[in-house]
Each structure stands twice: as C-alpha cells, then as structure tokens.
Write a protein that holds these residues in place. Structure first.
Motif, short mmCIF file in Angstrom:
data_model
loop_
_atom_site.label_atom_id
_atom_site.label_comp_id
_atom_site.label_asym_id
_atom_site.label_seq_id
_atom_site.Cartn_x
_atom_site.Cartn_y
_atom_site.Cartn_z
N GLU A 11 0.87 -0.90 -0.18
CA GLU A 11 -0.04 0.20 -0.21
C GLU A 11 1.23 1.56 -0.06
O GLU A 11 0.73 2.23 -0.74
CB GLU A 11 -1.34 -0.11 1.22
CG GLU A 11 -1.67 0.89 1.16
CD GLU A 11 -2.64 0.73 2.62
OE1 GLU A 11 -2.55 2.07 3.10
OE2 GLU A 11 -3.16 -0.07 2.13
N ASN A 15 0.88 3.98 -3.17
CA ASN A 15 0.35 4.91 -2.99
C ASN A 15 2.08 6.49 -3.16
O ASN A 15 1.98 6.95 -3.60
CB ASN A 15 0.32 5.50 -1.80
CG ASN A 15 -1.57 4.99 -1.10
OD1 ASN A 15 -1.88 5.33 -2.07
ND2 ASN A 15 -1.33 4.23 -0.35
N ASN A 52 -9.29 5.37 -4.15
CA ASN A 52 -10.80 6.28 -4.07
C ASN A 52 -10.78 7.14 -5.00
O ASN A 52 -11.66 7.81 -4.52
CB ASN A 52 -11.00 5.94 -3.12
CG ASN A 52 -9.44 7.35 -1.65
OD1 ASN A 52 -9.29 7.15 -3.16
ND2 ASN A 52 -9.75 7.19 -0.70
N TYR A 55 -6.66 8.22 -3.09
CA TYR A 55 -5.02 6.94 -2.57
C TYR A 55 -5.76 4.93 -2.66
O TYR A 55 -7.20 5.36 -3.64
CB TYR A 55 -5.16 6.95 -0.79
CG TYR A 55 -5.27 8.05 -0.55
CD1 TYR A 55 -3.41 9.08 -0.40
CD2 TYR A 55 -5.88 9.66 -0.14
CE1 TYR A 55 -3.06 9.87 0.29
CE2 TYR A 55 -5.14 10.24 0.72
CZ TYR A 55 -4.34 11.00 0.45
OH TYR A 55 -3.47 11.94 1.15
N CYS A 56 -4.71 4.64 -2.46
CA CYS A 56 -4.96 3.17 -2.75
C CYS A 56 -4.38 2.49 -1.79
O CYS A 56 -3.77 2.53 -1.46
CB CYS A 56 -3.88 2.49 -4.33
SG CYS A 56 -4.70 1.13 -4.78
N PHE A 57 -6.18 1.73 -1.14
CA PHE A 57 -5.55 1.12 -0.48
C PHE A 57 -5.22 -0.59 -1.16
O PHE A 57 -6.13 -1.11 -1.83
CB PHE A 57 -7.20 0.86 0.43
CG PHE A 57 -7.42 1.99 1.26
CD1 PHE A 57 -6.88 2.84 1.98
CD2 PHE A 57 -8.09 3.12 -0.32
CE1 PHE A 57 -7.26 4.14 2.63
CE2 PHE A 57 -8.44 4.61 0.55
CZ PHE A 57 -7.87 5.10 1.59
N TYR A 59 -5.52 -4.21 0.70
CA TYR A 59 -6.38 -5.01 2.06
C TYR A 59 -5.95 -7.17 2.08
O TYR A 59 -5.93 -7.33 1.28
CB TYR A 59 -7.88 -5.62 1.80
CG TYR A 59 -8.40 -4.51 2.26
CD1 TYR A 59 -8.97 -3.10 2.98
CD2 TYR A 59 -9.42 -3.69 0.42
CE1 TYR A 59 -9.38 -2.38 2.65
CE2 TYR A 59 -9.67 -2.02 0.47
CZ TYR A 59 -9.38 -1.30 1.39
OH TYR A 59 -10.54 -0.24 1.94
#
Length: 199
Positions: A11, A15, A52, A55-57, A59
């Motif tokens: 992550e 980013n 979003n 930003y990139c998340f 998981y």
C-alpha cells in the motif's frame, strides 16, 4: 502476520508511485471505487486493491465480494503488466478471472505504463550528475543480469536435454506428436477395414 506487513508495504509503495507518477492517478480514474481482488494460489494469498480516486488501499486476507477477482500463480504475475496477455492466460488455464475484465485490463495498463523518471526524483538528494550516474549504473546492471539469466537458462536447458537426458528437445516432442498422429490415423483406418469385413 506476514500478510499484514506485506500488504502495508504494498500500500505504501503504490501510494508512493501515485505521487511519483501523476499519469498513474489519471490512468486509474476509471477504476475509482471498484475493488480488484487477487488470489495467488501457490502462496495461498488473497488480497485486494481499492482506489478511491486519491489513495490506493491494499487489503490482505480478502475474501469478500470484488468487482473483479483474478486467481493465478506468482509466476504469471509479471505477465499481467501487458493487458493483451490476459485473454491468452485465461485460455491457457493459467489465470481465472471472475467479474469485470475491463477493470483488470485497466489496472494492467496503468501499472504497465509506469515510466518514472528516477533521475529527476533522485537529483534532489544526489544532484543531477550523481542521480544520472546511479540510474544509468542500475540500468546497466539490470541489462547484464538479464543477459546472464538468459545465458544460464540456455546452459541449463542444454544440460538437461543433451547431457543429463532429463528433458526432451522440442524437435523430439514434435516428431513424437507427428508419429502419434500418424499411428492414430492408421489405427482408425484399420478399425474401419475390420468393421467393413465383419459387417
């Protein structure tokens, strides 16, 4: 534990790429608010990417619904940089895709088009000459490593095929296939003759 660390590092890296390469954010706009899940079968690892719009998340241990879910192995991961390879990998059974193919192609194209000017970013720390020298040295090392890798692969292939007789040569395989097809057609013709005689 290691999955959490891995996803946190991934992550941060994604980013950071978004700040270093403004085109990446533009390329990912079509993927905004969609979830791309990835399962690596050989590592038994499932993760997901969610952009979003800013930003990139990432998981880890993701098993929920996703707009697109790719299941593949670690070996095929490098080939996903080229969107045109997706359909070939699906047809060959190396990749399973559920959901929106366009989303997978969008992510593939966005990360495949990355062209970061590392010399420009490093020049703030090393100066222009130092940054340029470092980047060109890294590129030269990478080219030499690729040449050595190719050379070692050729040596190992020749060793396994010619010296150790562990694997067969591709020409031998083609010859075997041709002989098998010829034998199969001869058996089919013989079967027809036998059937004609017994009728």
């Amino acid at each position: 534990m290691w999955v959490s660390v891995l996803t946190a590092v991934a992550e941060q890296a994604v980013n950071r790429l978004l700040t270093l390469e403004p085109n990446l954010a533009a390329d990912l706009q079509g993927a905004a608010h969609n979830v791309l899940a990835l399962t690596l079968t050989d590592l038994n690892l499932s993760c997901a990417l969610h952009y979003n719009g800013e930003y990139c998340f990432v998981y880890g241990n993701y098993h929920d619904e996703a707009d697109c879910h790719i299941t593949t192995s670690l070996d095929c991961l490098g080939e996903l940089k080229d969107p045109s390879q997706l359909t070939r990998l699906i047809r060959s059974g190396k990749l399973d895709l559920e959901g929106d193919l366009h989303l997978a192609q969008l992510y593939s194209k966005a990360f495949g088009n990355l062209d970061i000017d590392w010399a420009e970013h490093l020049s703030h720390y090393l100066g222009d000459a130092g940054a340029e020298h470092l980047v060109s040295s890294v590129k030269a090392c990478n080219n030499k490593a690729q040449q050595h890798k190719k050379s070692y692969q050729q040596v190992m292939t020749q060793l396994c095929q010619d010296e150790l007789n562990v694997t067969i040569h591709p020409l031998e395989l083609q010859q075997f296939k041709a002989q098998t097809r010829a034998l199969s057609s001869q058996l089919a013709a013989l079967e027809q003759r036998i059937n004609a005689l017994t009728d």
